[in-house]
Design a protein around this motif. Structure first.
Motif, PDB file in Angstrom:
ATOM      1  N   GLY A 133       1.246 -38.001  24.327  1.00 30.74           N
ATOM      2  CA  GLY A 133       2.227 -36.788  24.491  1.00 30.74           C
ATOM      3  C   GLY A 133       3.417 -36.843  23.418  1.00 30.74           C
ATOM      4  N   PRO A 134       4.123 -37.781  23.208  1.00 28.59           N
ATOM      5  CA  PRO A 134       5.215 -37.560  22.093  1.00 28.59           C
ATOM      6  C   PRO A 134       4.714 -37.144  20.891  1.00 28.59           C
ATOM      7  CG  PRO A 134       5.702 -39.563  23.643  1.00 28.59           C
ATOM      8  CD  PRO A 134       4.309 -39.012  23.853  1.00 28.59           C
ATOM      9  N   SER A 135       3.787 -37.996  20.322  1.00 28.85           N
ATOM     10  CA  SER A 135       2.826 -37.660  19.127  1.00 28.85           C
ATOM     11  C   SER A 135       2.579 -36.412  18.951  1.00 28.85           C
ATOM     12  CB  SER A 135       1.612 -38.820  19.032  1.00 28.85           C
ATOM     13  OG  SER A 135       2.138 -40.067  19.209  1.00 28.85           O
ATOM     14  N   TYR A 136       1.706 -35.798  20.125  1.00 32.68           N
ATOM     15  CA  TYR A 136       1.142 -34.577  19.993  1.00 32.68           C
ATOM     16  C   TYR A 136       2.420 -33.439  19.819  1.00 32.68           C
ATOM     17  CZ  TYR A 136      -0.363 -30.139  22.240  1.00 32.68           C
ATOM     18  OH  TYR A 136      -0.754 -28.934  22.237  1.00 32.68           O
ATOM     19  N   ILE A 137       3.471 -33.506  20.689  1.00 35.00           N
ATOM     20  CA  ILE A 137       4.642 -32.737  20.521  1.00 35.00           C
ATOM     21  C   ILE A 137       5.223 -32.683  18.966  1.00 35.00           C
ATOM     22  CG2 ILE A 137       6.855 -32.209  21.193  1.00 35.00           C
ATOM     23  CD1 ILE A 137       4.814 -31.550  23.255  1.00 35.00           C
TER      24      ILE A 137
ATOM     25  N   ASP B 241      15.038 -49.422  26.515  1.00 33.15           N
ATOM     26  CA  ASP B 241      14.238 -49.760  25.118  1.00 33.15           C
ATOM     27  C   ASP B 241      13.171 -48.857  24.818  1.00 33.15           C
ATOM     28  OD1 ASP B 241      16.188 -51.648  25.391  1.00 33.15           O
ATOM     29  OD2 ASP B 241      14.732 -53.355  25.219  1.00 33.15           O
ATOM     30  N   ARG B 242      12.460 -48.251  25.789  1.00 30.70           N
ATOM     31  CA  ARG B 242      11.275 -47.392  25.489  1.00 30.70           C
ATOM     32  C   ARG B 242      11.838 -46.106  25.155  1.00 30.70           C
ATOM     33  NH1 ARG B 242       6.371 -47.605  29.809  1.00 30.70           N
ATOM     34  NH2 ARG B 242       7.304 -49.960  29.765  1.00 30.70           N
ATOM     35  N   GLN B 243      12.541 -45.625  26.001  1.00 34.80           N
ATOM     36  CA  GLN B 243      13.274 -44.156  25.948  1.00 34.80           C
ATOM     37  C   GLN B 243      14.383 -43.817  25.200  1.00 34.80           C
ATOM     38  OE1 GLN B 243      10.231 -43.240  27.755  1.00 34.80           O
ATOM     39  NE2 GLN B 243      11.581 -41.583  27.623  1.00 34.80           N
ATOM     40  N   ILE B 244      14.978 -44.884  24.855  1.00 35.90           N
ATOM     41  CA  ILE B 244      16.331 -44.658  24.022  1.00 35.90           C
ATOM     42  C   ILE B 244      16.018 -43.955  22.912  1.00 35.90           C
ATOM     43  CG2 ILE B 244      16.091 -46.973  22.741  1.00 35.90           C
ATOM     44  CD1 ILE B 244      19.460 -45.590  24.287  1.00 35.90           C
ATOM     45  N   MET B 245      14.813 -44.104  21.968  1.00 43.46           N
ATOM     46  CA  MET B 245      14.441 -43.220  20.815  1.00 43.46           C
ATOM     47  C   MET B 245      14.290 -41.979  21.214  1.00 43.46           C
ATOM     48  SD  MET B 245      13.928 -45.301  18.448  1.00 43.46           S
ATOM     49  CE  MET B 245      13.126 -44.788  17.195  1.00 43.46           C
ATOM     50  N   GLY B 246      14.259 -41.449  22.342  1.00 44.41           N
ATOM     51  CA  GLY B 246      14.341 -39.972  22.847  1.00 44.41           C
ATOM     52  C   GLY B 246      15.766 -39.541  22.540  1.00 44.41           C
ATOM     53  N   ALA B 247      16.799 -40.271  23.129  1.00 42.85           N
ATOM     54  CA  ALA B 247      18.103 -39.957  22.955  1.00 42.85           C
ATOM     55  C   ALA B 247      18.622 -40.093  21.750  1.00 42.85           C
ATOM     56  CB  ALA B 247      18.712 -40.808  24.248  1.00 42.85           C
ATOM     57  N   LEU B 248      18.235 -41.179  21.213  1.00 43.18           N
ATOM     58  CA  LEU B 248      18.791 -41.245  19.821  1.00 43.18           C
ATOM     59  C   LEU B 248      18.200 -40.655  18.506  1.00 43.18           C
ATOM     60  CD1 LEU B 248      19.199 -45.214  19.606  1.00 43.18           C
ATOM     61  CD2 LEU B 248      21.021 -43.365  20.497  1.00 43.18           C
TER      62      LEU B 248
ATOM     63  N   ALA C 198       9.312 -23.717  17.513  1.00 44.20           N
ATOM     64  CA  ALA C 198       7.966 -24.280  17.234  1.00 44.20           C
ATOM     65  C   ALA C 198       8.132 -25.433  18.249  1.00 44.20           C
ATOM     66  CB  ALA C 198       8.048 -24.878  15.753  1.00 44.20           C
ATOM     67  N   LEU C 199       9.317 -25.983  18.612  1.00 47.55           N
ATOM     68  CA  LEU C 199       9.367 -27.181  19.405  1.00 47.55           C
ATOM     69  C   LEU C 199       9.378 -26.739  20.876  1.00 47.55           C
ATOM     70  CD1 LEU C 199       9.635 -30.264  19.812  1.00 47.55           C
ATOM     71  CD2 LEU C 199      12.321 -29.850  20.053  1.00 47.55           C
ATOM     72  N   ARG C 200       9.614 -25.530  21.303  1.00 52.06           N
ATOM     73  CA  ARG C 200       9.724 -24.933  22.475  1.00 52.06           C
ATOM     74  C   ARG C 200       8.088 -24.623  22.783  1.00 52.06           C
ATOM     75  NH1 ARG C 200      12.424 -20.108  21.852  1.00 52.06           N
ATOM     76  NH2 ARG C 200      14.248 -20.909  23.087  1.00 52.06           N
ATOM     77  N   LEU C 201       7.254 -23.971  21.947  1.00 51.61           N
ATOM     78  CA  LEU C 201       5.865 -23.998  22.056  1.00 51.61           C
ATOM     79  C   LEU C 201       5.016 -25.078  22.106  1.00 51.61           C
ATOM     80  CD1 LEU C 201       5.607 -20.797  19.200  1.00 51.61           C
ATOM     81  CD2 LEU C 201       5.390 -20.694  21.876  1.00 51.61           C
ATOM     82  N   ALA C 202       5.400 -26.005  21.356  1.00 53.76           N
ATOM     83  CA  ALA C 202       4.676 -27.324  21.448  1.00 53.76           C
ATOM     84  C   ALA C 202       4.968 -28.096  22.867  1.00 53.76           C
ATOM     85  CB  ALA C 202       5.153 -28.519  20.500  1.00 53.76           C
ATOM     86  N   ILE C 203       5.888 -27.867  23.537  1.00 51.39           N
ATOM     87  CA  ILE C 203       6.266 -28.570  24.663  1.00 51.39           C
ATOM     88  C   ILE C 203       5.524 -27.744  25.769  1.00 51.39           C
ATOM     89  CG2 ILE C 203       7.926 -28.742  26.513  1.00 51.39           C
ATOM     90  CD1 ILE C 203      10.032 -29.630  24.321  1.00 51.39           C
TER      91      ILE C 203
ATOM     92  N   ASN D 109      10.669 -37.629  25.625  1.00 53.44           N
ATOM     93  CA  ASN D 109      11.080 -37.914  24.328  1.00 53.44           C
ATOM     94  C   ASN D 109      11.530 -36.917  23.206  1.00 53.44           C
ATOM     95  OD1 ASN D 109      10.170 -40.930  23.580  1.00 53.44           O
ATOM     96  ND2 ASN D 109       8.769 -40.175  25.009  1.00 53.44           N
ATOM     97  N   TRP D 110      11.203 -35.705  23.845  1.00 49.31           N
ATOM     98  CA  TRP D 110      11.811 -34.413  23.085  1.00 49.31           C
ATOM     99  C   TRP D 110      12.709 -33.392  23.697  1.00 49.31           C
ATOM    100  CZ3 TRP D 110      10.940 -34.131  17.952  1.00 49.31           C
ATOM    101  CH2 TRP D 110       9.773 -34.816  17.609  1.00 49.31           C
ATOM    102  N   GLY D 111      13.152 -33.795  24.814  1.00 52.35           N
ATOM    103  CA  GLY D 111      14.113 -32.858  25.575  1.00 52.35           C
ATOM    104  C   GLY D 111      15.476 -32.832  24.849  1.00 52.35           C
ATOM    105  N   VAL D 112      15.994 -33.822  24.573  1.00 55.03           N
ATOM    106  CA  VAL D 112      17.307 -33.893  23.621  1.00 55.03           C
ATOM    107  C   VAL D 112      17.063 -33.307  22.406  1.00 55.03           C
ATOM    108  CG1 VAL D 112      19.238 -35.304  22.810  1.00 55.03           C
ATOM    109  CG2 VAL D 112      17.947 -35.967  24.763  1.00 55.03           C
TER     110      VAL D 112
END
Length: 385
Positions: free
Chosen positions: A358-362, A9-16, A378-383, A222-225
Motif C-alpha cells: 500500500g504505502p510503497s505503491y502510493i 513505532d510503525r505508523q509514526i513515519m506517516g506523521a513524521l 498526483a498524490l490524490r490520484l495515487a490514493i 501513511n500518506w494522509g498527513v
C-alpha cells in the motif's frame, strides 16, 4: 501495551513524513519504501520462524525480546542521515515487530474459549487504533519541540522500558488450557503447518479479503498527513501557527474514537450474530465497507478539512470491524499447536500485500505522476486508485 507500542513505532513515519522530507529531501518513492516494503518485507518473513519458536517455547520471552529489539531500531531510525541508513533501521524495526503478534494471539487463545475469542482479540486489536492515535498525538506534541529525530529516539527509549516490564510482570499461561485436559500437543514443522492451513478455504479467503482491504487502509494511514500539508500548507509542521498540532490531535482522536469503536463493537456484534449464523464472521466486516470505501475515496476530493476528517472517520469505523472477527477466525480454524504459525502466515499474506504494498505503491505512483500533475493532485490520484 506491546501492540500499542508496535503501532506507534510503525505508523509514526506517516506523521513524521513531511518533516523528514523537508529535512533530508527524500522523494515520494523513497518515503513509500520506508513506510512500506522497507519495514514489511522482513517483518512478514521473519514472523514464520519466530512463530515456530512461539509454538514451542516461552511466548513471553519472545515478546519482551521483540519489543526491546524494535524499540532499539526505532531510536536508530532517528539517528539516520541517509536513505540507506534509515532503510536499514526501518528493516530492523520490522524484524523486531515480527515477534509481537503471533505469540500474543497464541497466549490470548489460551486465556479465552473460542466463544469469547473475537471480543478478547478485539480488545487486543484496540492496540491498532490506540497506537495510531498516539503516533499522531505524540508527533503533534513532540516534533515541534524535539524534532523528528528526538521524537523517534524518545519512543525507542520508552519501548526498551516496556520490554523490561513485560519480561518481569507477565506470566506464561498453560498451552491449550481452554481445550480440555486431555489435549496432546505434538510439535509440527513449518512445512506441515503451511500445508494444513492452506487447505482450509475459509482461512485462506479471510486472509486475502483482509489483505486487500488493508492495502487501502495502510496507504492512507501513511500518506494522509502528506496529502493534507501539501493541499493546505498552513497545516505543515514548523509553520508556528499551532495548526499542525491541532491536525495531529484531530487525526489521533478520530482514530481513537472511530477506529476504536469499529474495532471493539465490530467484534462484540459479530460474536452475537455468530451465535445464530457463524457466517457473520465473514459477511459483517465486508458489508460495512460498502459505506466505508466510498467515504475514504471522497475524503481526498473535498475542499474542506472538516469534511475530509468527517469522511475519514466514517471509513475508520467501517475499517475496524474486521479485526476481532478475523483474528478470532485465524485462531479457531487453526489446530492448537499451529496457532502462532496461523497468525504469522496470516500476517505474512496481509502485510506483504497491505503494509508493504500500500504505502510503497502510493509513493511510486505519486512520484511517477508528479511531473505532469504536481505534488498535490498526483498524490490524490495515487490514493484514489
Amino acid at each position: 501495551m506491546a501492540y500499542i507500542f508496535s503501532f506507534i513505532d510503525r505508523q509514526i513515519m506517516g506523521a513524521l513524513s513531511p518533516s523528514i522530507k523537508a529535512d533530508l529531501g527524500f522523494e515520494d518513492w523513497q518515503l513509500g519504501l520506508l513506510k512500506g516494503f522497507g519495514f514489511a518485507l522482513l517483518y512478514t518473513t521473519v514472523g514464520i520462524p519466530i512463530a515456530w519458536l512461539a509454538d514451542r517455547y516461552s511466548r513471553i520471552k519472545i515478546i519482551s525480546i521483540s519489543v526491546f529489539f524494535w524499540s532499539l531500531f526505532t531510536a536508530f531510525t532517528g539517528m539516520a542521515n541517509s536513505f540507506t541508513s534509515m532503510l536499514i533501521a526501518r528493516t530492523g524495526v520490522g524484524i523486531g515487530e515480527a515477534g509481537g503478534s503471533p505469540p500474543s494471539h497464541s497466549i490470548i487463545s489460551d486465556l479465552y474459549p473460542k466463544e469469547k475469542r473475537a471480543s478478547a482479540l478485539g480488545v487486543y486489536s484496540l492496540g491498532i487504533p490506540i497506537g495510531i492515535a498516539f503516533s499522531y498525538i505524540l508527533a503533534g506534541i513532540l516534533v515541534e519541540t524535539l524534532g523528528w529525530r528526538g521524537t523517534l529516539i524518545a519512543l525507542g527509549v520508552a519501548g526498551v522500558v516496556l520490554a523490561l516490564i513485560i519480561a518481569l510482570a507477565v506470566r506464561e499461561p498453560k498451552r491449550g488450557q481452554m481445550e480440555g485436559d486431555n489435549i496432546v500437543l505434538e510439535p509440527v514443522s513449518i512445512g506441515k503447518s503451511i500445508k494444513t492451513l492452506a487447505k482450509i478455504p475459509s482461512w485462506w479467503a479471510m486472509c486475502m479479503g483482509i489483505a486487500w482491504v488493508s492495502f487501502g487502509g495502510y496507504a492512507v494511514a501513511n500518506w494522509g498527513v502528506d496529502y493534507i500539508v501539501r493541499f493546505l500548507p498552513e497545516y505543515a509542521p514548523g509553520v508556528g501557527n499551532g495548526k499542525f498540532r491541532w491536525l495531529m490531535l484531530m487525526l489521533g482522536s478520530i482514530h481513537l474514537v472511530g477506529y476504536g469503536a469499529g474495532t471493539y463493537y465490530g467484534a462484540v456484534i459479530t460474536e452475537k450474530l455468530a451465535k445464530k449464523n457463524i457466517s457473520a464472521y465473514g459477511w459483517l466486516p465486508g458489508a460495512v465497507l460498502i459505506i466505508g470505501v466510498p467515504a475514504l475515496i471522497g475524503a481526498f476530493w473535498v475542499q474542506n478539512i472538516y469534511l475530509h476528517l468527517a469522511l475519514i472517520t466514517v471509513y475508520l469505523i467501517s475499517a475496524g470491524v474486521y479485526l476481532g472477527p478475523s483474528f478470532a477466525a485465524a485462531q479457531t480454524l487453526a489446530p492448537i499447536n499451529m496457532r502462532a504459525m496461523s497468525t504469522a502466515l496470516f500476517f505474512l499474506i496481509l502485510n506483504l500485500i497491505a503494509l508493504g504494498g500500500g504505502p510503497s505503491y502510493i509513493g511510486l505512483l505519486s512520484s511517477a505522476l508528479t511531473g505532469h500533475y504536481g505534488e498535490v493532485h498526483a498524490l490524490r490520484l495515487a490514493i484514489t486508485s
